[in-house]
Design an enzyme around this catalytic site. Structure first.
Site, mmCIF file in Angstrom:
data_model
loop_
_atom_site.group_PDB
_atom_site.id
_atom_site.type_symbol
_atom_site.label_atom_id
_atom_site.label_comp_id
_atom_site.label_asym_id
_atom_site.label_seq_id
_atom_site.Cartn_x
_atom_site.Cartn_y
_atom_site.Cartn_z
ATOM 1 N N SER A 135 62.756 113.191 85.365
ATOM 2 C CA SER A 135 62.945 111.716 84.975
ATOM 3 C C SER A 135 61.913 110.077 84.850
ATOM 4 O O SER A 135 61.031 110.271 86.919
ATOM 5 C CB SER A 135 64.513 111.286 85.306
ATOM 6 O OG SER A 135 64.946 109.714 85.187
ATOM 7 N N TYR A 148 69.800 111.668 93.689
ATOM 8 C CA TYR A 148 69.003 112.200 92.629
ATOM 9 C C TYR A 148 67.443 111.640 92.220
ATOM 10 O O TYR A 148 66.481 112.583 92.278
ATOM 11 C CB TYR A 148 69.542 111.160 91.591
ATOM 12 C CG TYR A 148 68.915 111.484 89.768
ATOM 13 C CD1 TYR A 148 69.801 113.181 89.400
ATOM 14 C CD2 TYR A 148 68.270 110.660 89.350
ATOM 15 C CE1 TYR A 148 69.433 113.185 88.036
ATOM 16 C CE2 TYR A 148 67.907 111.753 88.013
ATOM 17 C CZ TYR A 148 68.391 112.193 87.353
ATOM 18 O OH TYR A 148 68.285 112.701 86.124
#
Length: 248
Positions: A135, A148
């Site tokens: 990501s 995250y």
């Protein structure tokens, strides 16, 4: 395709199926996998090309190893995609250790379990490709990304190391850095997500990147290029820029 019950994983599996690939889908959600197989089985008269569902919890190393052995017993793997993911907003003022560990177990340690299970066969064959879905949140620290972001940074670093070791042996490696994609994970965000795209758009960008032989695939570029530029800034400029950009 690991993490194929919804979102990018399901859309990519569907797109690959449409291109004629035999797709093996895996995730914790057995019902979603069964629906995928039912929806994509009717147009394959050759049973050897029909999709298969392999329910799996990537945090269970023994289950991953057993599943990989059963799949490899059917024949070699051409592409292994790790798309399993877990995401919850978190800041240092509201740390949740259990959820931090959950992020780590699914987003990173699960990938290690899969690599440990499949790489010996790929290396022995001298062919195949592994792709890790990271990501842009892994580029550098971001607000609300305490849990995250670090796991995605680790996944990117893992892909870089795998490439250095495996590319000379004939095994391809790629890392994918999506921006905002409409998935069950991003649905929880309570802020405007710039350059939001659909899972189907993400799948097409990813497949095109694999076809071009790219190590890094990132999309949508109108957003990811901005994130890349931000990541090049020195800290004295980066932190104020991120605060202005996010309002946090």
């Amino acid at each position: 395709m690991i993490g194929a019950s919804s979102g990018i994983g399901a859309a990519t599996a569907s797109a690959l199926h449409g291109l004629g690939a035999q797709v093996l889908v895996s995730a914790r959600g057995a019902e979603a996998l069964s629906r995928f197989v039912e929806q994509h089985s009717s147009n394959h008269q050759d049973p050897r090309r029909a999709p298969q569902a392999w329910p799996l919890d990537v945090t269970d190393a023994e289950a991953v190893r057993a599943t990989a052995q059963a799949i490899l017993a059917q024949g070699p793997l051409d592409l292994v995609v790790y798309c399993a993911g877990h995401y919850r907003e978190m800041r240092a003022t509201e740390m949740d250790m259990a959820d931090l560990k959950q992020h780590l177990a699914i987003n990173y340690t699960g990938a290690l379990h899969v690599m440990d299970a499949v790489l010996p066969a790929l290396i022995a064959r001298g062919r195949g490709h592994v792709s890790l879905i990271s990501s842009v949140a892994g580029f550098r620290g971001l607000p609300k990304s305490l849990a995250y972001g670090p796991t995605k940074a680790a996944l990117t670093n893992l892909a870089e190391n795998l490439y250095l070791d495996l590319e000379p042996l004939g095994v391809g490696v790629s890392v994918v850095h999506p921006g905002f994609v409409q998935t069950p994970l991003t649905a929880q965000n309570n802020f405007t997500m710039p350059a939001l795209i659909t899972p189907e758009q993400a799948a097409q960008d990813m497949i095109a990147g694999w076809a071009r032989g790219e190590f890094e695939i990132h999309y949508p570029k109108r957003f990811t290029r901005v994130m890349k530029l931000l990541s090049l800034l020195p800290y004295r400029a980066y932190f104020p820029a991120v605060r202005r950009f996010t309002g946090l």
